[in-house]
Design an enzyme around this catalytic site. Structure first.
Site, PDB file in Angstrom:
ATOM      1  N   GLU A 260      45.319 -35.372 -38.872  1.00 35.23           N
ATOM      2  CA  GLU A 260      44.405 -36.298 -38.253  1.00 35.23           C
ATOM      3  C   GLU A 260      43.267 -35.824 -37.892  1.00 35.23           C
ATOM      4  OE1 GLU A 260      45.379 -39.539 -38.110  1.00 35.23           O
ATOM      5  OE2 GLU A 260      47.239 -39.564 -38.551  1.00 35.23           O
ATOM      6  N   CYS A 294      38.286 -40.118 -31.550  1.00 34.71           N
ATOM      7  CA  CYS A 294      37.901 -39.812 -33.133  1.00 34.71           C
ATOM      8  C   CYS A 294      37.420 -41.149 -33.942  1.00 34.71           C
ATOM      9  CB  CYS A 294      39.119 -39.259 -33.567  1.00 34.71           C
ATOM     10  SG  CYS A 294      40.756 -40.185 -33.488  1.00 34.71           S
ATOM     11  N   GLU A 392      29.993 -35.907 -35.806  1.00 30.98           N
ATOM     12  CA  GLU A 392      30.437 -36.503 -34.652  1.00 30.98           C
ATOM     13  C   GLU A 392      29.700 -35.873 -33.320  1.00 30.98           C
ATOM     14  OE1 GLU A 392      34.629 -35.186 -34.512  1.00 30.98           O
ATOM     15  OE2 GLU A 392      35.129 -37.253 -34.251  1.00 30.98           O
TER      16      GLU A 392
HETATM   17  P1  NAD Z   1      39.846 -28.688 -32.396  1.00 32.01           P
HETATM   18  O1  NAD Z   1      40.067 -28.611 -33.540  1.00 32.01           O
HETATM   19  O2  NAD Z   1      39.017 -27.465 -31.988  1.00 32.01           O
HETATM   20  O3  NAD Z   1      41.163 -28.249 -31.566  1.00 32.01           O
HETATM   21  C1  NAD Z   1      42.438 -28.913 -31.599  1.00 32.01           C
HETATM   22  C2  NAD Z   1      43.640 -28.298 -31.399  1.00 32.01           C
HETATM   23  O4  NAD Z   1      43.654 -27.239 -32.440  1.00 32.01           O
HETATM   24  C3  NAD Z   1      43.832 -27.564 -29.918  1.00 32.01           C
HETATM   25  O5  NAD Z   1      45.054 -27.384 -29.743  1.00 32.01           O
HETATM   26  C4  NAD Z   1      43.098 -26.002 -30.381  1.00 32.01           C
HETATM   27  O6  NAD Z   1      43.595 -24.936 -29.361  1.00 32.01           O
HETATM   28  C5  NAD Z   1      43.851 -25.697 -31.649  1.00 32.01           C
HETATM   29  N1  NAD Z   1      43.084 -24.826 -32.481  1.00 32.01           N
HETATM   30  C6  NAD Z   1      41.711 -24.593 -32.726  1.00 32.01           C
HETATM   31  N2  NAD Z   1      41.563 -23.609 -33.381  1.00 32.01           N
HETATM   32  C7  NAD Z   1      42.805 -23.225 -33.878  1.00 32.01           C
HETATM   33  C8  NAD Z   1      43.221 -22.184 -35.054  1.00 32.01           C
HETATM   34  N3  NAD Z   1      42.185 -21.569 -35.595  1.00 32.01           N
HETATM   35  N4  NAD Z   1      44.366 -22.044 -35.367  1.00 32.01           N
HETATM   36  C9  NAD Z   1      45.426 -22.722 -34.507  1.00 32.01           C
HETATM   37  N5  NAD Z   1      45.003 -23.815 -33.624  1.00 32.01           N
HETATM   38  C10 NAD Z   1      43.639 -23.892 -33.431  1.00 32.01           C
HETATM   39  O7  NAD Z   1      39.644 -30.136 -31.721  1.00 32.01           O
HETATM   40  P2  NAD Z   1      39.197 -30.509 -30.388  1.00 32.01           P
HETATM   41  O8  NAD Z   1      37.963 -30.212 -30.105  1.00 32.01           O
HETATM   42  O9  NAD Z   1      40.576 -30.156 -29.337  1.00 32.01           O
HETATM   43  O10 NAD Z   1      39.458 -32.188 -30.646  1.00 32.01           O
HETATM   44  C11 NAD Z   1      38.399 -32.960 -31.065  1.00 32.01           C
HETATM   45  C12 NAD Z   1      38.541 -33.337 -32.515  1.00 32.01           C
HETATM   46  O11 NAD Z   1      39.690 -33.787 -32.770  1.00 32.01           O
HETATM   47  C13 NAD Z   1      37.464 -34.111 -32.820  1.00 32.01           C
HETATM   48  O12 NAD Z   1      36.879 -33.646 -34.084  1.00 32.01           O
HETATM   49  C14 NAD Z   1      38.214 -35.708 -33.207  1.00 32.01           C
HETATM   50  O13 NAD Z   1      37.588 -36.468 -34.103  1.00 32.01           O
HETATM   51  C15 NAD Z   1      39.479 -35.080 -33.585  1.00 32.01           C
HETATM   52  N6  NAD Z   1      40.541 -36.266 -33.390  1.00 32.01           N
HETATM   53  C16 NAD Z   1      41.170 -36.712 -34.435  1.00 32.01           C
HETATM   54  C17 NAD Z   1      42.075 -37.667 -33.851  1.00 32.01           C
HETATM   55  C18 NAD Z   1      42.645 -38.511 -35.126  1.00 32.01           C
HETATM   56  O14 NAD Z   1      43.611 -39.201 -34.884  1.00 32.01           O
HETATM   57  N7  NAD Z   1      42.226 -38.416 -36.465  1.00 32.01           N
HETATM   58  C19 NAD Z   1      42.363 -37.978 -32.725  1.00 32.01           C
HETATM   59  C20 NAD Z   1      41.895 -37.419 -31.693  1.00 32.01           C
HETATM   60  C21 NAD Z   1      40.862 -36.311 -31.906  1.00 32.01           C
END
Ligand code: NAD
Length: 490
Positions: A260, A294, A392
């Site tokens: 997602e 999102c 975004e």
């Molecule tokens: P992010 O991708 O930076 O982090 C998400 C999670 O992944 C966190 O727990 C983070 O610690 C972990 N993570 C980051 N890099 C990693 C790696 N290399 N290996 C393993 N884990 C890793 O996202 P964010 O800034 O926390 O959230 C915002 C993003 O999430 C936005 O792009 C938003 O659109 C998206 N989002 C999508 C949905 C959906 O349902 N499609 C819902 C909510 C948020």
């Protein structure tokens, strides 16, 4: 009887592995801060690969018994968990607001929204049907049954600290899978509290394990799950680059993935729309969680003949939004999650203004309130070259683009690698049919800004990912189909 906890009773600082609270094996900890003030709330376990491995070991030990638990008994545990979440909605909502910054009413709203997925999947657990396949040959019976896929690793973002993890854990447990999880480093407390309540509800030791970690150590911890063949599924919500990384790095053990990912939602207002209701819909869709969702409209396309009227009505509503910390009951927009988030918003707005956009309201930081506040902003005269058109913004900024005809609006809306949500307002039934089918998105809001529901399939197309959460389809991601062929029956 359920049990009610106070906010402080819900704060946990250790990992939850095999039914026990344990510190990270390194003994390290990291700060969780209040985004409204920058002050430390508590220090939590900073886990690494050894902790991730311990969680997987526990999940592997728990899997045979949980997989064999009767569906109605798994459902009963999930229903108890749901009741505990609802009973503690106020304290959980406060915890969300404390670590994530959203207004209290939204914090409580998120609790009920997340809880709705737990109740939904509790019911779905009892409806995991297979098929008897019509007979193809004498003496031969064929059927298809559904089995839990195995250990699932859940990795979640900070913007909905409760709902995002609830809508992964609930279907996984309902399907008979066991879970290892890691919430976002900015907001681990709500997820830890949720796991505590799941344990109270009777989720057996090892069936649900959660570790917290700082950004860098979290990457190493998750890498252990990516390489471990016992982990059969990754369910991830977060940004598109991280989703792609997880898909690539888990290919070595060919895990099933649900991703997602990020969006860049268009919101189109046609000249045959009810303009007042389009403004109301945009306010609801855009300003939830301060624009950090999102499915937030990121690009607003307005037909030329109604552009000025729409911009005027909208800027008045946006200019009147109350920006304040969650401790203020009247707050409608809280702080952004961290300094990085405010810098990105500022970069997008400055770039737009340099390229000719006009701020009708907002357009600046609100430093008097604290380190992470940004004023709700409306920008007129946005163009496709601006950064906020391609990425975004994830903040309270509405860029308004002008268009002349339907084909141009659809072309512009689809001109993005992302495809999560899209919205449009029109009163013309033929147009509604055409535009709904033409938009490249997993979710389309038609004359509606509030689209999320546990009963609906939530997910994207293109680089917004794959898999669906919620609805009757939500369990499929946690199940595999086994085909049984029995011969020699005649
Ligand atoms: P992010 O991708 O930076 O982090 C998400 C999670 O992944 C966190 O727990 C983070 O610690 C972990 N993570 C980051 N890099 C990693 C790696 N290399 N290996 C393993 N884990 C890793 O996202 P964010 O800034 O926390 O959230 C915002 C993003 O999430 C936005 O792009 C938003 O659109 C998206 N989002 C999508 C949905 C959906 O349902 N499609 C819902 C909510 C948020």
């Amino acid at each position: 009887m359920t049990q009610r906890f106070e906010l402080n009773d819900l704060i946990r600082a250790d990992n939850f592995i095999d039914g026990k609270w344990v510190a990270a094996s390194s003994g390290k900890r990291f700060d969780v801060t209040d985004p409204a003030t920058g002050k430390v709330i508590v220090q939590v376990a900073d886990s690494g690969p050894a902790d991730a491995r311990a969680a997987t070991d526990a999940a592997a030990r728990a899997l045979p018994a949980w997989r064999d638990t009767l569906a109605k008994d798994r459902a009963a545990v999930l229903h108890r968990w749901h009741a505990l979440i609802v009973e503690n909605a106020d304290a959980l909502g406060r915890l969300i607001s404390l670590e994530q910054g959203k207004p209290l009413a939204e914090g409580r709203g998120e609790v009920m929204y997340g809880a709705s997925y737990v109740a939904w999947f509790a019911d779905e657990a009892t409806r995991i049907y297979g098929d008897i396949i019509p007979q193809q040959a004498r003496g031969k019976r064929m059927s298809a049954i559904k089995e839990p896929i195995g250990i699932c690793a859940a990795i979640t973002p900070w913007n909905f600290p409760l709902a995002m993890i609830a809508r992964k854990i609930a279907p996984a447990l309902a399907a008979g899978c066991t879970v290892v999880g890691k919430p976002a480093e900015d907001t681990p407390l709500t997820a830890l509290a949720l796991v505590m309540l799941a344990h109270e509800a009777g989720v057996p030791p090892g069936a649900l394990n959660l570790i917290s970690a700082s950004r860098d150590n979290g990457v190493a911890a998750v890498a252990d799950w990516l390489e471990d063949g016992r982990v059969r599924k990754i369910t991830f919500t977060g940004s598109t680059p991280v989703g792609k990384y997880l898909a690539k790095e888990s290919a070595g053990t060919l895990k099933k993935l649900s991703l997602e990912l990020g969006g860049n939602a268009p919101f189109i207002v046609f000249d045959d729309a009810d303009i007042e209701s389009a403004v109301a819909g945009l306010m609801a869709a855009k300003f939830r969680n301060g624009g950090q969702t999102c499915v937030c409209p990121n690009r607003v396309y307005v037909q030329s003949s109604v552009y000025e009227k729409f911009a005027d009505l909208l800027s008045k509503r946006v200019g009147a939004l109350k920006v304040a910390p969650a401790t203020d009951e009247q707050a409608q927009i809280g702080p952004m999650i961290n300094a990085r988030a405010v810098e990105k918003i500022e970069r997008h707005v400055n770039d737009a203004i340099e390229r000719g956009a006009r701020a009708l309201t907002g357009g600046k930081r609100l430093t008097d309130l604290g380190p992470n506040y940004y004023a709700p902003t409306v920008l007129a005269d946005a163009t496709p070259e601006m950064q906020l058109s391609c990425e975004e913004t994830f903040g309270p900024v509405v860029p308004l683009f002008k268009f002349d005809d339907e084909a141009e609006a659809i072309r512009a809306a689809n001109d993005t690698p992302f495809g999560l949500a899209a919205y449009f307002y029109s009163q013309n039934v033929k147009r509604i049919d055409r535009v709904s089918r033409a938009l490249e998105a997993g979710i389309v809001g038609i004359n509606e800004g509030a689209i999320s529901s546990e009963a609906a399939p939530f997910g994207g197309v293109k680089e917004s990912g794959y898999g669906r959460e919620g609805s009757k389809y939500g369990l499929d991601d946690y199940l595999s189909i086994k085909y049984l062929c029995q011969g020699g029956l005649e």
